[in-house]
Write a protein that holds these residues in place. Structure first.
Motif, mmCIF file in Angstrom:
data_model
loop_
_atom_site.group_PDB
_atom_site.id
_atom_site.type_symbol
_atom_site.label_atom_id
_atom_site.label_comp_id
_atom_site.label_asym_id
_atom_site.label_seq_id
_atom_site.Cartn_x
_atom_site.Cartn_y
_atom_site.Cartn_z
ATOM 1 N N SER A 102 17.770 -4.505 38.907
ATOM 2 C CA SER A 102 16.973 -4.328 40.121
ATOM 3 C C SER A 102 17.183 -2.916 40.652
ATOM 4 O O SER A 102 18.173 -2.249 40.306
ATOM 5 C CB SER A 102 17.343 -5.362 41.187
ATOM 6 O OG SER A 102 18.616 -5.083 41.720
ATOM 7 N N VAL A 104 16.187 -0.414 44.321
ATOM 8 C CA VAL A 104 15.447 -0.100 45.545
ATOM 9 C C VAL A 104 14.542 1.077 45.211
ATOM 10 O O VAL A 104 15.021 2.110 44.713
ATOM 11 C CB VAL A 104 16.407 0.272 46.694
ATOM 12 C CG1 VAL A 104 15.618 0.646 47.940
ATOM 13 C CG2 VAL A 104 17.378 -0.864 46.981
ATOM 14 N N ARG A 106 12.000 4.259 45.669
ATOM 15 C CA ARG A 106 11.770 5.386 46.565
ATOM 16 C C ARG A 106 10.460 6.060 46.189
ATOM 17 O O ARG A 106 10.000 5.946 45.050
ATOM 18 C CB ARG A 106 12.918 6.395 46.472
ATOM 19 C CG ARG A 106 14.272 5.837 46.935
ATOM 20 C CD ARG A 106 14.266 5.504 48.406
ATOM 21 N NE ARG A 106 15.513 4.921 48.855
ATOM 22 C CZ ARG A 106 15.606 3.942 49.768
ATOM 23 N NH1 ARG A 106 14.503 3.422 50.292
ATOM 24 N NH2 ARG A 106 16.770 3.494 50.148
ATOM 25 N N GLN B 22 17.468 10.805 50.255
ATOM 26 C CA GLN B 22 17.069 9.397 50.305
ATOM 27 C C GLN B 22 17.073 8.740 48.928
ATOM 28 O O GLN B 22 17.408 7.569 48.792
ATOM 29 C CB GLN B 22 15.689 9.289 50.931
ATOM 30 C CG GLN B 22 15.377 7.889 51.396
ATOM 31 C CD GLN B 22 13.974 7.769 51.913
ATOM 32 O OE1 GLN B 22 13.076 8.468 51.482
ATOM 33 N NE2 GLN B 22 13.780 6.874 52.855
ATOM 34 N N LYS B 23 16.718 9.501 47.906
ATOM 35 C CA LYS B 23 16.561 8.883 46.582
ATOM 36 C C LYS B 23 17.929 8.501 45.983
ATOM 37 O O LYS B 23 18.127 7.362 45.586
ATOM 38 C CB LYS B 23 15.813 9.835 45.657
ATOM 39 C CG LYS B 23 15.304 9.166 44.414
ATOM 40 C CD LYS B 23 14.192 9.937 43.749
ATOM 41 C CE LYS B 23 12.817 9.445 44.146
ATOM 42 N NZ LYS B 23 11.725 10.001 43.414
ATOM 43 N N GLU B 262 18.372 16.150 40.688
ATOM 44 C CA GLU B 262 17.494 16.029 39.506
ATOM 45 C C GLU B 262 17.665 17.228 38.584
ATOM 46 O O GLU B 262 17.739 17.079 37.357
ATOM 47 C CB GLU B 262 16.012 15.927 39.929
ATOM 48 C CG GLU B 262 15.635 14.639 40.649
ATOM 49 C CD GLU B 262 15.458 13.444 39.718
ATOM 50 O OE1 GLU B 262 15.797 13.571 38.524
ATOM 51 O OE2 GLU B 262 15.012 12.395 40.195
ATOM 52 N N PHE B 282 21.801 9.465 33.577
ATOM 53 C CA PHE B 282 21.031 9.279 34.811
ATOM 54 C C PHE B 282 21.927 9.590 36.003
ATOM 55 O O PHE B 282 23.156 9.663 35.893
ATOM 56 C CB PHE B 282 20.438 7.868 34.905
ATOM 57 C CG PHE B 282 21.452 6.757 35.043
ATOM 58 C CD1 PHE B 282 22.099 6.228 33.947
ATOM 59 C CD2 PHE B 282 21.755 6.232 36.305
ATOM 60 C CE1 PHE B 282 23.023 5.201 34.079
ATOM 61 C CE2 PHE B 282 22.673 5.195 36.455
ATOM 62 C CZ PHE B 282 23.316 4.678 35.334
ATOM 63 N N ARG B 285 22.633 6.159 41.591
ATOM 64 C CA ARG B 285 21.693 6.093 42.703
ATOM 65 C C ARG B 285 21.885 4.795 43.472
ATOM 66 O O ARG B 285 21.942 3.714 42.863
ATOM 67 C CB ARG B 285 20.281 6.179 42.110
ATOM 68 C CG ARG B 285 19.192 6.095 43.099
ATOM 69 C CD ARG B 285 17.874 6.392 42.418
ATOM 70 N NE ARG B 285 16.855 5.553 43.025
ATOM 71 C CZ ARG B 285 15.563 5.651 42.821
ATOM 72 N NH1 ARG B 285 15.105 6.563 41.998
ATOM 73 N NH2 ARG B 285 14.716 4.855 43.423
ATOM 74 N N GLU B 286 22.003 4.891 44.760
ATOM 75 C CA GLU B 286 22.193 3.690 45.588
ATOM 76 C C GLU B 286 21.048 2.720 45.365
ATOM 77 O O GLU B 286 19.878 3.107 45.302
ATOM 78 C CB GLU B 286 22.238 4.080 47.067
ATOM 79 C CG GLU B 286 23.579 4.633 47.490
ATOM 80 C CD GLU B 286 23.554 5.144 48.907
ATOM 81 O OE1 GLU B 286 24.239 6.141 49.159
ATOM 82 O OE2 GLU B 286 22.840 4.569 49.746
ATOM 83 N N GLY B 287 21.417 1.446 45.255
ATOM 84 C CA GLY B 287 20.388 0.425 45.097
ATOM 85 C C GLY B 287 20.035 0.144 43.651
ATOM 86 O O GLY B 287 19.234 -0.741 43.382
ATOM 87 N N PHE B 288 20.635 0.861 42.702
ATOM 88 C CA PHE B 288 20.410 0.552 41.290
ATOM 89 C C PHE B 288 21.405 -0.520 40.862
ATOM 90 O O PHE B 288 22.606 -0.383 41.093
ATOM 91 C CB PHE B 288 20.640 1.788 40.416
ATOM 92 C CG PHE B 288 19.384 2.563 40.086
ATOM 93 C CD1 PHE B 288 18.258 2.469 40.884
ATOM 94 C CD2 PHE B 288 19.337 3.390 38.974
ATOM 95 C CE1 PHE B 288 17.102 3.186 40.584
ATOM 96 C CE2 PHE B 288 18.191 4.110 38.666
ATOM 97 C CZ PHE B 288 17.079 4.013 39.459
ATOM 98 N N GLU B 289 20.888 -1.567 40.222
ATOM 99 C CA GLU B 289 21.744 -2.587 39.620
ATOM 100 C C GLU B 289 21.439 -2.634 38.135
ATOM 101 O O GLU B 289 20.279 -2.754 37.734
ATOM 102 C CB GLU B 289 21.488 -3.960 40.258
ATOM 103 C CG GLU B 289 22.347 -5.056 39.643
ATOM 104 C CD GLU B 289 21.957 -6.455 40.122
ATOM 105 O OE1 GLU B 289 21.059 -6.566 40.970
ATOM 106 O OE2 GLU B 289 22.551 -7.425 39.622
ATOM 107 N N LEU B 290 22.488 -2.517 37.321
ATOM 108 C CA LEU B 290 22.322 -2.499 35.865
ATOM 109 C C LEU B 290 23.050 -3.687 35.243
ATOM 110 O O LEU B 290 24.089 -4.109 35.755
ATOM 111 C CB LEU B 290 22.930 -1.215 35.272
ATOM 112 C CG LEU B 290 22.144 0.094 35.335
ATOM 113 C CD1 LEU B 290 21.898 0.543 36.752
ATOM 114 C CD2 LEU B 290 22.894 1.187 34.591
#
Lengths: 123, 293
Positions: A102, A104, A106, B22-23, B262, B282, B285-290
């Motif tokens: 999953s 988030v 952007r 933010q990204k 980047e 890569f 990044r916050e909010g990435f789940e692997l």
């Protein structure tokens, strides 16, 4: 801060206070722009808080690609923003080139499911 | 069963919220590893707060295992805001390397003394137990954990986690260049292979995912020598030599916008291409789940 909208009635101006739902309705929804795969190019406005993507006709974003699982992934609105979650698909879900369970999303992220590629745009 | 890895805080040094970050995110170091119901937490930077909210939503009672690389602010500051430690139903194991992290629990609780924070460590509702990590493999609910001392001011450790053939290494705050026989040589010839130590390569070897400090670009690093952080390009040499599958460049510098991160990653990818191999790179990044393994 309270969101307000001015409304002219005759020669008087009335200030109307909007509910969160009304404020949301006035905004353009975020969207997924499909840039490759069957049916592209086209855009899918994210008008609901939960929208499934898959090749099933019952998916909210239904795309006739054999590389998509019937219900491949779901977009869910969370306090952090729209989250894209893989639903155990055969070919996986890739965000910005990374295979994710999953993520988030952007603004301007690329989301790939099989041969179907979307760009996610916030408005 | 492999690992589920979620990034909750990926920034180094200090939280940097705002549109320009933010990204990749502005919260400081925190990564969650899950194997079934087992929750392993690497570092307690400000990203830990959001993880706490999520854990409270997921289940109660909670049993979790905390591994702290070191007690610098960006690795412990989220702890007083970690909601599960206020719940009497929580059992939190704080794993400390027996030789090197003896004072860790005191340092963690010290930041909650009255001058710094209104709630005392002793008033927390959770059961918080210290566990010693011995040299070599340790077993934590079926996960094999090894620790290795890293190159950073004070004392800092990296952790390797293995379960049923899957391996994730968390190695942040590690100025690898300082371990080279002649650190100046890198700047003289940026293209040359970097002499990463065999001990570090062995520790990381075969990882499905390496999460590692790559705070600086090659342009930034010469002004930050001795601050305890790696130039991102050196990570590439480590990862390629150690046959790592995926490299998550982590602990982004607070001055780096999303665009600069980047650009840093692109430089790393070009280097990986030159070095050969199939390494995927890569930006953490916050909010990435692997899913790993």
């Amino acid at each position: 801060m309270t969101a307000r909208k001015s409304q002219s009635i005759g020669d008087t101006t009335q200030v109307v206070q909007l509910t969160p739902e009304q404020r949301r309705a006035l905004r353009e929804p975020h969207l997924l722009r499909q840039v490759s795969g069957p049916g592209s190019p086209r855009s899918f406005p994210l008008t609901r808080d939960r929208m499934t993507i898959g090749r099933s006709e019952s998916a909210e974003i239904s795309i006739a690609s054999q590389q998509l699982s019937r219900t491949h992934a779901v977009l869910e609105k969370t306090p952090e923003g729209y989250t894209c979650r893989d639903l155990g698909s055969a070919n996986g879900t890739w965000v910005q080139g990374v295979k994710v369970a999953s993520a988030v999303l952007r603004d301007d992220d690329t989301v790939q499911l099989g041969d179907v590629v979307f760009e996610y745009h916030e408005t | 069963m492999g690992f589920s890895v979620t990034f909750w805080g990926t920034r180094g040094s200090i939280p940097t919220p705002g549109a320009s970050t933010q990204k990749f995110g502005g919260d400081t170091s925190c990564v969650e590893l899950r194997v079934g119901d087992t929750v392993l937490i690497c570092d307690a930077g400000t990203g830990l707060r959001k993880l706490g909210v999520e854990l409270m939503r997921r289940s109660s009672p909670l049993v979790a295992h905390l591994f702290l690389s070191h007690p610098h602010w960006d690795h412990i500051q989220g702890f007083p805001f970690f909601a599960p430690v206020y719940a009497p139903t929580t059992l939190l194991h704080v794993h400390c390397v027996a030789e090197g992290q003896e004072r860790l629990r005191d340092l963690l609780s010290g930041q909650m003394e009255g001058d710094y924070f209104p709630v005392q460590f002793s008033d927390l509702g959770a059961r918080i137990e210290q566990q010693d990590l011995v040299p070599g493999p340790n077993q934590v609910e079926g996960v094999t954990v090894r620790a290795m001392r890293l190159e950073h001011p004070g004392t800092c450790f990296g952790f390797a986690f293995e379960h049923e053939g899957a391996k994730v290494v968390y190695a942040t705050d590690n100025e690898i260049d300082l371990t080279f026989p002649d650190p100046d040589q890198v700047q003289k010839d940026l293209e040359a292979p970097r002499p990463v130590s065999e001990a570090l390569v062995d520790f990381v070897r075969g990882a499905d995912l390496l999460i590692a400090d790559g705070q600086y670009t090659d342009e930034e690093y010469p002004q930050k020598i001795g601050w305890g952080h790696a130039r991102a390009t050196t990570l590439v040499d480590l990862a390629v030599r150690a046959d790592v599958k995926q490299l998550a460049v982590y602990h982004h510098d607070p001055m780096q916008t999303d665009e600069l991160v980047e650009a840093k990653l692109e430089t790393c990818r070009r280097r990986a291409e030159r070095l050969g191999g199939k390494l995927q790179i890569f930006g953490a990044r916050e909010g990435f789940e692997l899913r790993i393994g």
